[in-house]
Motif scaffolding. Structure first.
Motif, short mmCIF file in Angstrom:
data_model
loop_
_atom_site.label_atom_id
_atom_site.label_comp_id
_atom_site.label_asym_id
_atom_site.label_seq_id
_atom_site.Cartn_x
_atom_site.Cartn_y
_atom_site.Cartn_z
N ASN A 137 -3.05 7.13 -2.19
CA ASN A 137 -3.50 6.37 -3.34
C ASN A 137 -3.49 7.28 -4.55
O ASN A 137 -3.96 8.42 -4.47
CB ASN A 137 -4.92 5.84 -3.12
N CYS B 211 -10.31 0.93 0.35
CA CYS B 211 -10.19 2.39 0.45
C CYS B 211 -10.02 3.07 -0.90
O CYS B 211 -10.08 4.30 -0.99
CB CYS B 211 -9.06 2.79 1.39
N CYS C 135 -11.01 6.45 3.08
CA CYS C 135 -9.93 5.90 3.89
C CYS C 135 -10.48 5.08 5.05
O CYS C 135 -11.40 5.50 5.73
CB CYS C 135 -9.09 7.06 4.43
N THR C 136 -9.91 3.91 5.26
CA THR C 136 -10.36 3.08 6.38
C THR C 136 -9.36 3.11 7.52
O THR C 136 -9.45 2.34 8.46
CB THR C 136 -10.61 1.63 5.93
N GLY C 137 -8.37 4.00 7.40
CA GLY C 137 -7.54 4.30 8.56
C GLY C 137 -6.42 3.34 8.88
O GLY C 137 -6.09 3.14 10.04
N CYS C 138 -5.79 2.74 7.85
CA CYS C 138 -4.70 1.81 8.17
C CYS C 138 -3.48 2.58 8.67
O CYS C 138 -2.62 2.01 9.34
CB CYS C 138 -4.34 0.93 6.98
N GLY C 139 -3.39 3.86 8.30
CA GLY C 139 -2.30 4.67 8.82
C GLY C 139 -1.12 4.82 7.88
O GLY C 139 -0.21 5.61 8.14
N ILE C 140 -1.09 4.06 6.80
CA ILE C 140 0.09 4.09 5.93
C ILE C 140 0.25 5.45 5.27
O ILE C 140 1.36 6.01 5.25
CB ILE C 140 0.00 2.96 4.87
N CYS C 141 -0.83 6.01 4.74
CA CYS C 141 -0.71 7.29 4.02
C CYS C 141 -0.18 8.42 4.91
O CYS C 141 0.82 9.05 4.56
CB CYS C 141 -2.02 7.66 3.35
N PRO C 142 -0.81 8.66 6.07
CA PRO C 142 -0.28 9.75 6.90
C PRO C 142 1.11 9.45 7.44
O PRO C 142 1.94 10.36 7.53
CB PRO C 142 -1.30 9.87 8.04
N ARG D 27 0.84 -1.19 0.00
CA ARG D 27 0.00 0.00 0.00
C ARG D 27 0.87 1.24 0.00
O ARG D 27 1.97 1.20 0.54
CB ARG D 27 -0.90 0.03 1.25
S1 SF4 Z 1 -4.21 5.23 4.98
FE1 SF4 Z 1 -4.13 5.10 2.71
S2 SF4 Z 1 -3.91 2.91 2.28
FE2 SF4 Z 1 -4.55 3.06 4.42
S3 SF4 Z 1 -6.77 2.87 4.37
FE3 SF4 Z 1 -6.33 5.09 4.29
S4 SF4 Z 1 -6.25 5.56 2.09
FE4 SF4 Z 1 -6.11 3.32 2.27
#
Ligand code: SF4
Lengths: 272, 625
Positions: free
Chosen positions: B618, B600, B605-612, B288
């Motif tokens: 994405n 997502c 966003c479902t909040g996995c935390g990777i983006c921030p 991701r």
């Molecule tokens: S942080 Fe990014 S990868 Fe994770 S759920 Fe949200 S949009 Fe998807």
């Protein structure tokens, strides 16, 4: 109604080498690679019709793994005429040096396939005699003469019992000593649907004669490269392949009897 | 270097006539890029034979990236098959790189790709053949820097003592930074330990020798890794992400092999990442966020790649190609461009709905081989647990469409031993396969029914690091065997064939996925007892591993089959995909409650935390349906 698939075809014949490390490629690996060379060269190759279309090409007889060659050939059917120098240049630019195309020409679309046309194959075998054996060229010559006299060599390939028929396949041979101390054996062989001469079988039989081997050693097994005792190392190169004329003279596959001055083409549906 | 960089092909040539497939060892392929005169040399090794390793896209990407650098040359290496390895040892010939036929030990950097856990003994085999000390601690100033990267580094601990530095995450920029830093430090006369310390300043670089493993009441028995006191290694190493993926060269592949390979084709990576969120799936977390290339870029890349390589097949690769927002447009344009050239287009996996079948039909042409679907679990309840958002109706529509469109062979992939699995779920696998066969009988004209085949392929669930199931235990191997029998006996239709994975191999995969640094002696011991090519069923022998484990005082089954408590510190938690522990725990709880989580890229966003955490997002080329 004219068949939309009917197209003018051109048949390009290409000579190429198989040198260096690439001598270790198997026959199928060579075929595959040639196909990729043709695609990279951007030549207008014809494609077979049907279920899974593929490039229309034809090849000469298989060269065993480990055998190099100065004179291999393939035929390529094309949908457009490409001038000879241009075609050669594009093929060379798309080929690894050790499989470099050396010459191309156009031949009659209806000429016999390479495998049918080529009936004579020449080999050169470089031989290093193993330490502890003092074997002069005369002894090898005499051994081959004795085998030729016997007429055939039995051997095994996989589970099959086979016979190498020297009477019909070995036309002539010559052994000479090289300045570097090694020996060189040249073979002029005849190839047909009935058989061809596998040089390593001849070498293996020669090895046994030179050792004065007992009969109970078991059959010669065709395994690609032979483990010999009087010969430390050998390297086989196919030096030339020829088409035989009606009068028995040898012609290059690139210059068969009716070398066309202009490219020949026919309008037809490619026969499959 | 204590070993000279020189062409040693003459040393292996006499061995070639005696081994299987000599073309594995000869190089001189079309499209190699190495520069023998370069000042800095890297050798990237795939830990398996040539024909398995050559198609690897990760290595192709790094190979292109390094060779594009001035003064850096990258060559490739593979593990010789057992016949050649034995012949080389006997003849005293070390492992050679492919391009230069030079001793691997003469390179500045040796990179070991880690495609999966079972490759670990082959990494040791490669190092040993190369004459490089197996243990990082035993390497001297003259030995190459040994780094490792790839999909399977998210629990690096079982290999930690053997590797100088792990490169976590996407490597295209990272490997160049590491080589440049190493080159600079080498030229400045830095010592090995100075170099290793310096490397930790490059984000995503994990140097295990700078961490201590601590076992205490907060951890599992395998402990956790923390930076050595006084050192400045980071307590948390985050994976690298190529944020500008869409701007990277889409045709990194250049080498065209002579040997005929299983995957012998051009590969164009059309998108990276998958956000569907299957809870067992490690790649889903580690790649991701999702990043798509544009249709223009893909179509142009295919044309350029085919011209450059001469291939007659192109595969549009990714974790889920039919999820590309512009998939129909891309396929339609490629079909137009490639008609009349005898070139095939393929997409690696099928999405399980009628859209997936439409897309598959676009590229199949007249020749329809088999289709592969991965429902992963037999019952809706269990599919909800694993977040495989596919319903019975989706499946039925997809298979119906596939048989109607002319496919005759259908393979269904499942996993066994998933969390909360009961016998009912196993029986449901059989029912699903039986139902698929019935659909085929309804749809396929009677005269063609002979060609219909439906098969089940059932692997064993392996709990993987960095996934919501990382706390789960593996189902005991004898219980797996019982369930395999139950599956066999539950299939009513005798034409449905059932294949299942070897429970022994799966047990070991779980050990290597879940264990800590304490497993390293077992890996070494197994290799010493002859373990190599463990990914090859006929080469794998659990006995070597059991023996080695006994010696090391490790109980393999306990490692694989003991669940971890949700708040224990895990052996790999210093390596991060960027996903938060909280998210993984929440997903784990939702799994057990049978609650699904959406994708997502299709919702929000479902909040996995990777983006921030990693400052990425994405990037889609259009709207996803
Ligand atoms: S942080 Fe990014 S990868 Fe994770 S759920 Fe949200 S949009 Fe998807």
């Amino acid at each position: 109604m004219s068949d939309p698939r009917a197209q003018t075809l051109f048949r390009l014949r290409c000579a190429f080498v198989k040198h260096g490390r690439l001598a270790y490629l198997g026959h199928l690996e060579v075929l595959h690679t040639i196909e990729r060379i043709v695609r990279r060269a951007g030549l207008p190759f014809a494609v077979t019709q049907g279920f899974s279309p593929h490039m229309r090409a034809g090849f000469a007889s298989a060269l065993p793994v480990g055998t190099s060659s100065d004179a291999e050939y393939f035929d390529l059917f094309m949908t457009e005429f490409v001038p000879v120098p241009d075609a050669l240049e594009r093929l060379r630019a798309a080929a690894p040096i050790d499989l470099a195309p050396t010459a191309v020409c156009y031949i009659d679309v209806h000429a016999p396939a390479l495998t049918a046309a080529i009936t004579r194959v020449m080999y050169r075998i470089a031989i290093d005699v193993a330490d502890g054996y003092d074997i002069a060229s005369e002894r090898i010559d005499a051994a081959i003469a004795q085998l030729k006299e016997q007429g055939s060599i039995p051997y095994e390939r996989g589970r099959k019992h086979k016979v190498l028929d020297l009477a019909s396949t070995l036309v002539s041979w010559k052994v000479s000593a090289l300045s570097d101390g090694g020996l060189e054996l040249t073979l002029d062989t005849h190839i047909s649907n009935d058989g061809s001469l596998r040089p390593e079988i001849l070498l293996s039989a020669t090895d046994r004669l030179l050792l004065g081997c007992a009969e109970d050693e078991g059959p010669i097994v065709s395994t690609g490269i032979q483990n010999l005792r009087t010969i430390r190392r050998y390297a086989i190169c196919r030096t030339a392949q020829y088409v035989e004329d009606a009068d028995g003279s040898l012609l290059s596959p690139l210059r068969t009897d009716e070398t066309p001055s202009a490219p020949k083409s026919v309008s037809s549906v490619p026969s499959l | 270097m204590n070993v000279a960089y020189e062409d040693r092909f003459a040393d292996i040539e006499p061995l070639l006539p005696r081994v299987e497939k000599p073309s594995r060892y000869i190089d001189h392929e079309w499209g190699t890029l190495a520069k023998p005169e370069a000042d800095y040399r890297a050798c990237l090794i795939y830990p398996d034979v040539y024909e398995v390793g050559l198609p690897n896209q990760g290595i192709a990407i790094l190979y292109a990236a390094l060779n594009a650098q001035d003064g850096i040359s990258c060559e490739r290496g593979y593990v010789p098959w057992v016949d050649m390895a034995d012949a080389m040892r006997e003849a005293g010939v070390p492992l050679l790189s492919l391009e230069g036929a030079a001793p691997v030990a003469s390179f500045d950097l040796v990179g070991l790709h880690l495609p999966h856990e079972m490759a670990c003994t082959n990494c040791l085999e490669a190092l040993d053949l190369a004459g490089i000390p197996l243990l990082s601690a035993e390497r001297g100033e003259d030995d190459p820097l040994v780094v490792s990267g790839g999909p399977s580094v998210y629990n690096p601990e079982p290999l930690a003592p053997f590797i100088d530095a792990f490169l976590i995450g996407e490597g295209e920029e990272h490997i160049v930074e590491v080589c440049r830093a190493h080159q600079r430090l080498r030229d400045a006369g830095a010592t090995r330990s100075q170099i290793l310390r310096e490397l930790t300043t490059i984000p995503g670089t994990y140097v295990p020798s700078l961490y201590d493993v601590v076992v205490d009441e907060t951890s599992t028995e395998h402990g956790y890794a923390i930076p050595k006191p006084g050192g400045d290694a980071s307590p948390m190493v985050y994976k690298r992400v190529a944020a500008n993926f869409a701007h990277t060269d889409p045709v990194p592949q250049s080498v065209v092999p002579y040997a005929q390979l299983v995957h012998d084709r051009l590969s164009i990576e059309v998108l990276r990442g998958c956000a569907r969120g299957c809870r067992f799936c490690q790649a889903g977390m580690t790649y991701r966020p999702v990043r798509e290339r544009t249709p223009d870029q893909i179509v142009a890349a295919v044309a350029r790649g085919l011209e450059k390589t001469g291939y007659d097949e192109v595969s549009l690769t990714s974790l889920s190609t039919t999820d590309h927002s512009c998939c129909p447009e891309i396929l339609a344009r490629l079909n137009r461009a490639l008609s009349e050239t005898g070139t095939r287009v393929s997409i690696p996996s099928q999405r399980l709905d009628s859209f997936g079948i439409e897309m598959a039909a676009q590229v199949a042409g007249e020749k329809k081989g088999g289709l592969t679907f991965a429902p992963e679990a037999g019952s809706q309840r269990l599919r909800d647990v694993i977040n495989k958002n596919v319903t019975e109706d989706d499946l039925e529509r997809a298979t119906r469409a596939a048989f109607a469109a002319g496919w005759r062979r259908c393979k269904l992939y499942f996993m066994m031993g998933l969390p909360s699995e009961t016998d009912e779920d196993i029986v449901a696998i059989a029912q699903l396969a039986d139902r698929t066969y019935e659909i085929a009988r309804e749809v396929v004209p009677p005269a063609q029914r002979g060609g219909v085949s439906v098969s089940i392929s059932c692997s064993v669930f392996i709990p993987k690091a960095a996934t919501p199931f990382q706390w789960c235990a593996q189902t005991p191997d004898d219980e797996v065997k019982r369930r395999q029998q139950l599956l066999l006996h539950s299939v009513k239709n005798r034409s449905v064939r059932v294949h299942y994975h070897d429970a022994d191999t799966s047990l070991l995969e779980a050990v290597l996925s879940r264990g800590g640094r304490d497993i390293a002696p077992v890996v070494l011991g197994a290799w010493k007892r002859g373990a190599r090519f463990d990914a090859w069923t006929e080469q794998f022998d659990l006995a070597r591993w059991e023996d080695a484990a006994r010696d090391a005082g490790i109980d393999l089954r306990a490692v694989a089959q003991t669940p971890y408590s949700l708040d224990a510190r895990l052996p790999w938690e210093h390596i991060s995909t960027g996903a938060s522990r909280g998210f993984l725990q929440r997903e784990y709880r939702r799994a057990l409650a049978g609650e699904t989580t959406p994708d997502c890229t299709r919702t929000s966003c479902t909040g996995c935390g990777i983006c921030p955490t990693l400052h990425v997002e994405n990037v889609l080329a259009g709207e996803r349906s």
